[in-house]
Design an enzyme around this catalytic site. Structure first.
Site, PDB file in Angstrom:
ATOM      1  N   CYS A 276       9.922   6.656  13.757  1.00  0.00           N
ATOM      2  CA  CYS A 276      10.428   6.531  12.382  1.00  0.00           C
ATOM      3  C   CYS A 276      11.519   7.584  12.251  1.00  0.00           C
ATOM      4  O   CYS A 276      11.346   8.604  11.581  1.00  0.00           O
ATOM      5  CB  CYS A 276       9.317   6.743  11.364  1.00  0.00           C
ATOM      6  SG  CYS A 276       7.872   5.667  11.605  1.00  0.00           S
ATOM      7  N   ALA A 277      12.662   7.341  12.884  1.00  0.00           N
ATOM      8  CA  ALA A 277      13.572   8.418  13.265  1.00  0.00           C
ATOM      9  C   ALA A 277      14.526   8.898  12.178  1.00  0.00           C
ATOM     10  O   ALA A 277      14.928  10.065  12.190  1.00  0.00           O
ATOM     11  CB  ALA A 277      14.387   7.999  14.488  1.00  0.00           C
ATOM     12  N   ALA A 278      14.967   8.034  11.276  1.00  0.00           N
ATOM     13  CA  ALA A 278      16.009   8.445  10.317  1.00  0.00           C
ATOM     14  C   ALA A 278      15.541   9.634   9.485  1.00  0.00           C
ATOM     15  O   ALA A 278      14.378   9.695   9.091  1.00  0.00           O
ATOM     16  CB  ALA A 278      16.365   7.275   9.410  1.00  0.00           C
ATOM     17  N   PRO A 279      16.449  10.587   9.251  1.00  0.00           N
ATOM     18  CA  PRO A 279      17.883  10.649   9.597  1.00  0.00           C
ATOM     19  C   PRO A 279      18.187  11.253  10.970  1.00  0.00           C
ATOM     20  O   PRO A 279      19.329  11.564  11.278  1.00  0.00           O
ATOM     21  CB  PRO A 279      18.448  11.532   8.496  1.00  0.00           C
ATOM     22  CG  PRO A 279      17.345  12.480   8.180  1.00  0.00           C
ATOM     23  CD  PRO A 279      16.077  11.700   8.334  1.00  0.00           C
ATOM     24  N   GLY A 281      16.635  14.130  12.533  1.00  0.00           N
ATOM     25  CA  GLY A 281      16.446  15.560  12.769  1.00  0.00           C
ATOM     26  C   GLY A 281      15.475  15.871  13.893  1.00  0.00           C
ATOM     27  O   GLY A 281      15.741  16.725  14.740  1.00  0.00           O
ATOM     28  N   ASP A 298      14.275   2.969  13.951  1.00  0.00           N
ATOM     29  CA  ASP A 298      14.080   2.920  12.502  1.00  0.00           C
ATOM     30  C   ASP A 298      14.167   1.472  12.054  1.00  0.00           C
ATOM     31  O   ASP A 298      14.934   0.684  12.622  1.00  0.00           O
ATOM     32  CB  ASP A 298      15.119   3.763  11.764  1.00  0.00           C
ATOM     33  CG  ASP A 298      14.633   4.153  10.372  1.00  0.00           C
ATOM     34  OD1 ASP A 298      13.978   5.199  10.252  1.00  0.00           O
ATOM     35  OD2 ASP A 298      14.905   3.410   9.414  1.00  0.00           O
ATOM     36  N   ASP A 343       6.266   9.955  12.881  1.00  0.00           N
ATOM     37  CA  ASP A 343       6.405  10.686  11.617  1.00  0.00           C
ATOM     38  C   ASP A 343       6.260   9.620  10.539  1.00  0.00           C
ATOM     39  O   ASP A 343       7.235   9.058  10.061  1.00  0.00           O
ATOM     40  CB  ASP A 343       7.756  11.385  11.560  1.00  0.00           C
ATOM     41  CG  ASP A 343       7.922  12.234  10.314  1.00  0.00           C
ATOM     42  OD1 ASP A 343       6.945  12.416   9.579  1.00  0.00           O
ATOM     43  OD2 ASP A 343       9.046  12.701  10.055  1.00  0.00           O
ATOM     44  N   CYS A 396       4.329  14.187   6.111  1.00  0.00           N
ATOM     45  CA  CYS A 396       4.621  15.258   5.159  1.00  0.00           C
ATOM     46  C   CYS A 396       3.754  15.074   3.921  1.00  0.00           C
ATOM     47  O   CYS A 396       4.207  15.248   2.790  1.00  0.00           O
ATOM     48  CB  CYS A 396       6.105  15.327   4.809  1.00  0.00           C
ATOM     49  SG  CYS A 396       6.813  13.791   4.175  1.00  0.00           S
TER      50      CYS A 396
END
Length: 455
Positions: A276-279, A281, A298, A343, A396
């Site tokens: 779930c790569a965006a953006p 970091g 993504d 993530d 998060c």
């Protein structure tokens, strides 16, 4: 005989000069429009700032706009109630911008510490700028009364947990259930501004080099005690103006997110999936750490250019793929990964201090669907992991159903998975993983669970 001049009638008085513009009225009107979009339309705070900034030329005005919108979002549930308590009847539903403007003014007085005389007159004039002149007199009376009585008003608001903490009831109850001994600390941490943390790009220089460059530029900063690549700035700043930004010497990334690369521990030559790569970091941090073959996935094609731009600025390369983590057959080439990072999409309840509009947008009813999505992503990607490989599940969020609940259910259904212990500095024990709570170590709330596929 003298010639009689024609009568021109009574002389008309000269037109009255236009009133001088009230400084700050236009900026407050702009802020009220933006805040109304956040509160009543569900638009993200970041989005409205991006939209508004081109219309605000002065950097000082942009800073005030951002500060006002962040604090008004953070404290909306308190100050909206404060303004409502001074009114005989509520504003009509269509007067959204008027309501937003009144809350902005109260927040500037109470939270930002702007003198009331510097807030009231521009806010009254801003009503006229918004085309809401019918509320100008009301704004004048309400804001003057608020300035006089705000201590007594605050004391009344403190009697209820919602208006005391400016958190929705459902989230207060969830924190009390999941973290009964820490709920008050979490609520308080959510209402404090988060520090700005940088991540040094190891491929472009050392942390010591960047600290020296910042110091030479007059920027107060310090190395993070527990994270090898992190630098914490004493004050927030426009990072694009900091030395080293243009050449990719650093990125902005909270310390809790930086810890992901430590725990995943990817090594040279390994194949790595950031699911779930965006953006981008965390993908970038993994690439800065090791020579890996990384796939940045993504499900939103519109977000892929941002990943590419961030990687390009840092001098990094990856395979950036549009695809649904729930449907690997549509994008996976069949080669297993030695490391997978999930993530996962979540409530974002651990980053409220950084994105205070979460308190306004998230609902209790969102949690169960999120948990189902998290469980489905974890199950779908497990088959892509090589035997002996490791998968890091991270969110998060600080809510246990999204974190230890998801991993417990997964481990119960998969005999080929085992949880690996994580060091104590990663946070509180939470099932098989660790939970950093908001503000701890100067970082966001973040959950980590590390799984290994049994060979």
């Amino acid at each position: 005989m003298s010639e009689r001049r024609p009568s021109r009638g009574p002389r008309k008085p000269a037109p009255a000069p236009a009133p001088a513009p009230v400084p700050g009225a236009g900026l407050r009107a702009e802020a009220a429009r933006a805040l109304a979009r956040v509160v009543f339309e569900g638009v993200s705070l970041r989005r409205v700032l991006v939209d508004a900034n081109p219309r605000v030329a002065d950097p000082r005005d942009r800073a005030l706009l951002a500060a006002s919108l962040f604090e008004a979002s953070r404290w909306w549930l308190r100050h909206d109630a404060a303004i409502a308590s001074l009114m005989d009847k509520p504003l009509p539903p269509k007067a959204r911008e008027a309501r937003a403007l009144l809350v902005l003014a109260a927040v500037q007085i109470d939270v930002l510490g702007v003198a009331d005389y510097a807030v009231v007159a521009p806010s009254v004039e801003a009503m006229r700028v918004l085309g809401l002149a019918q509320y100008a007199g009301l704004a004048n009376a309400l804001l003057r009364r608020y300035a006089r009585e705000r201590e007594a008003i605050g004391a009344r608001l403190d009697q209820d947990a919602v208006t005391r903490s400016a958190h929705p009831r459902w989230l207060i109850d969830a924190l009390a259930r999941d973290w009964p001994d820490r709920a008050g600390e979490i609520l308080a941490a959510n209402n404090r501004e988060a520090a700005l943390t940088l991540r040094v790009n190891r491929r472009r220089g050392t942390r010591e080099d960047l600290l020296a460059r910042l110091a030479a530029d007059g920027v107060a900063a310090a190395a993070h005690a527990d994270l090898a690549d992190a630098i914490v700035l004493e004050r927030s700043s426009d990072v694009t103006r900091l030395p080293g930004y243009a050449e990719g010497a650093f990125s902005v990334q909270d310390g809790a997110a930086q810890r992901v690369a430590d725990l995943l521990d990817a090594g040279d030559g390994q194949r790595v999936l950031d699911a779930c790569a965006a953006p981008g970091g965390k993908s970038a941090h993994l690439l800065e750490r090791a020579d890996v073959e990384l796939v940045a996935l993504d499900n939103d094609p519109a977000r892929l250019p941002r990943i590419g731009e961030n990687l390009a600025r840092l001098g990094l390369g990856a395979s950036v793929v549009a695809g649904d983590a729930l449907a690997p057959a549509n994008w996976w080439d069949g080669r297993p990964f030695q490391r997978i990072l999930i993530d996962a999409p979540c409530s974002a309840s651990g980053i409220v201090r950084r994105q205070p509009d979460i308190k306004l947008h998230r609902r209790a009813a969102d949690i169960a669907p999120l948990v189902r999505t998290q469980q489905a992503i974890l199950a779908a990607l497990w088959s892509l992991l090589a035997p002996g490989g490791r998968l890091l599940y991270a969110t998060c969020s600080v809510l246990r159903p999204e974190n230890e609940g998801v991993l417990a259910a997964f481990l119960a259904d998969h005999d080929d998975a085992r949880a690996l212990p994580l060091p104590g500095h990663c946070g509180h024990a939470a099932g098989v993983g660790r939970q950093n709570l908001p503000g701890e170590g100067g970082m966001d709330g973040f959950y980590y669970g590390l799984l290994e596929k049994i060979a």
